[in-house]
Design an enzyme around this catalytic site. Structure first.
Site, PDB file in Angstrom:
ATOM      1  N   GLY A 109      34.393  47.987  63.515  1.00 46.20           N
ATOM      2  CA  GLY A 109      34.921  49.268  63.961  1.00 46.20           C
ATOM      3  C   GLY A 109      35.691  49.115  65.260  1.00 46.20           C
ATOM      4  N   ARG A 122      36.203  49.060  69.087  1.00 43.92           N
ATOM      5  CA  ARG A 122      35.317  48.623  70.174  1.00 43.92           C
ATOM      6  C   ARG A 122      33.997  48.034  69.670  1.00 43.92           C
ATOM      7  NH1 ARG A 122      37.941  47.410  74.640  1.00 43.92           N
ATOM      8  NH2 ARG A 122      39.671  48.840  74.780  1.00 43.92           N
ATOM      9  N   SER A 123      34.080  47.344  68.553  1.00 45.95           N
ATOM     10  CA  SER A 123      32.889  46.673  68.024  1.00 45.95           C
ATOM     11  C   SER A 123      32.769  45.258  68.569  1.00 45.95           C
ATOM     12  CB  SER A 123      32.969  46.602  66.497  1.00 45.95           C
ATOM     13  OG  SER A 123      34.086  45.803  66.117  1.00 45.95           O
ATOM     14  N   SER A 174      37.537  41.607  67.975  1.00 50.71           N
ATOM     15  CA  SER A 174      38.605  40.738  68.477  1.00 50.71           C
ATOM     16  C   SER A 174      38.034  39.652  69.380  1.00 50.71           C
ATOM     17  CB  SER A 174      39.646  41.564  69.245  1.00 50.71           C
ATOM     18  OG  SER A 174      40.331  42.421  68.360  1.00 50.71           O
ATOM     19  N   ALA A 204      50.154  38.779  66.596  1.00 53.19           N
ATOM     20  CA  ALA A 204      49.866  40.176  66.909  1.00 53.19           C
ATOM     21  C   ALA A 204      50.655  41.078  65.981  1.00 53.19           C
ATOM     22  CB  ALA A 204      50.245  40.469  68.363  1.00 53.19           C
ATOM     23  N   THR A 205      49.979  42.024  65.347  1.00 60.72           N
ATOM     24  CA  THR A 205      50.677  42.977  64.477  1.00 60.72           C
ATOM     25  C   THR A 205      51.004  44.280  65.217  1.00 60.72           C
ATOM     26  OG1 THR A 205      48.599  43.880  63.704  1.00 60.72           O
ATOM     27  CG2 THR A 205      49.543  42.094  62.403  1.00 60.72           C
ATOM     28  N   GLY A 206      50.425  44.427  66.409  1.00 64.14           N
ATOM     29  CA  GLY A 206      50.586  45.683  67.148  1.00 64.14           C
ATOM     30  C   GLY A 206      51.976  45.831  67.737  1.00 64.14           C
ATOM     31  N   HIS A 255      44.976  42.933  76.230  1.00 67.25           N
ATOM     32  CA  HIS A 255      44.496  41.904  75.313  1.00 67.25           C
ATOM     33  C   HIS A 255      45.170  40.558  75.568  1.00 67.25           C
ATOM     34  CE1 HIS A 255      43.161  45.167  72.256  1.00 67.25           C
ATOM     35  NE2 HIS A 255      42.159  44.795  73.000  1.00 67.25           N
ATOM     36  N   ARG A 271      43.347  36.862  76.782  1.00 67.91           N
ATOM     37  CA  ARG A 271      43.277  35.637  75.980  1.00 67.91           C
ATOM     38  C   ARG A 271      43.465  34.371  76.796  1.00 67.91           C
ATOM     39  NH1 ARG A 271      45.832  38.908  72.296  1.00 67.91           N
ATOM     40  NH2 ARG A 271      47.899  38.177  72.811  1.00 67.91           N
TER      41      ARG A 271
END
Lengths: 168, 168, 168
Positions: free
Chosen positions: B9, B11-12, B15, B33-35, B49, B53
């Site tokens: 979900g 904030r699970s 990532s 990245a798909t965003g 994000h 990394r």
């Protein structure tokens, strides 16, 4: 006989999983549909699911009297697949029935069945609290029915992305 | 080579879990990245994000042609981490692409990859039915993609509160 | 001493599961309620839960200072059940507190406790992205708290339909 509750989210593959499980049964297959076509979107989903199942299945509709549908058909050599309990809860709410009493009757019918019963239900309580009170009540009723049926069932599985996690 | 789908979900910790898994790999790390930054909230998340990394990662953007991104980079000694499939589904919907065809191409590229591929996806179907039709369609498309990729992947994990349950 | 985080959706049976687990403890039972009665619906739920628990339980209210509530009461022979962290996050947001700092203090208090602590939390991130920014922020904060507490807890369980899946 054995009963198996299959829980999962929307488009989790729970119905497909339940069907595949059922089709391993050597006997008659009866699909008990709780869905009613209130609108075109729903009618389309129902028709799509019926076509998907293929000719081995008999389909009966039981939007409210699920206990009677089970009692009329459960027998050795027949497997019943009920899809799904969450639409049934929605139907009971629309019809202003006593959901606790209806659930008790469902569980009693499951217990008396002399053939296997598979039940599919939606898990709907894992998002943000809904804005409107009716959606909150629905979520509560659906969750309570899931808990009661899970307690009574011999086996319970949770499906995510088509894959099962065994809960019981 | 192996492919691993990480479901969870919002904030699970999915990532973070996927990254930690990837960083155990002895080789090059490529983040796909798909965003896309449609608004400030999204731009902020993406920047956060990327900073998280650290320098071991190369980042490429692939909002639509995920299969090409995999085919161009998959190789022995390189690990690809795709984050996430659910934004990709949203991008495909905005661009009015054929999602079934795109998913088939993604799965073919995963199958041909000669290095490990980790894919992250959101589980979005465990709340109340959304009010608007577009959200319902998105939920359906995302669920179908998750099922198809889960069936093709070698390993599937479900993450809750940062901890994994193994589905496959 | 041991700490156990019980995660689940609305009406998943998580509170009931936590209580049953607690009642197996041979000692005093203290219920730390984070809920505040902002409206009638909430007041009714709180009263219902309190009546459900029965006379073996002492109840204290701690809408904000959960760390102090734990430090004041944790002791050998006493079990603390905190229900729930997600309402606590909501309370902290309303009071405009620093949620990261409050979570660090909670985790430190859990670590120092010389009796068992059970914590209940909602999983709220498995539905469609909420329309409004406040709900999205709440979902993010609740998810981060769940991850942090799960990392610190000795045991973590996910409850669906009243049945546990062990995460840790």
């Amino acid at each position: 006989m054995t009963s198996h509750l299959i829980l999962g989210g929307a488009r989790s593959g729970k119905s497909r999983y339940a069907q595949t499980l059922a089709e391993a049964f050597d006997g008659d297959l009866i699909f008990i549909a709780t869905g009613e076509a209130f609108d075109d979107e729903m009618a389309e989903r129902i028709a799509h699911h019926r076509a998907d199942r293929g000719p081995r299945w008999d389909t009966v509709e039981a939007p409210l009297a699920l206990d009677e549908a089970i009692r009329a058909r459960a027998a050795p050599g027949k497997l019943l697949l009920i899809d799904c309990l969450t639409l049934w809860v929605s139907n009971l709410m629309h019809a202003e029935r006593d959901i606790v009493a209806a659930t008790d009757e469902l569980i009693a019918a499951m217990g008396d069945a002399r053939g296997p019963v598979i039940l599919v239900a939606n898990e709907v309580g894992l998002g943000i609290v809904p804005d409107n009170a009716l959606a909150r009540r629905f979520r509560d009723e659906a969750g309570r029915v899931n808990q009661a049926v899970a307690a009574a069932a011999n086996e319970v599985s949770f499906i995510a992305a088509g894959l099962p996690l065994r809960l019981k």
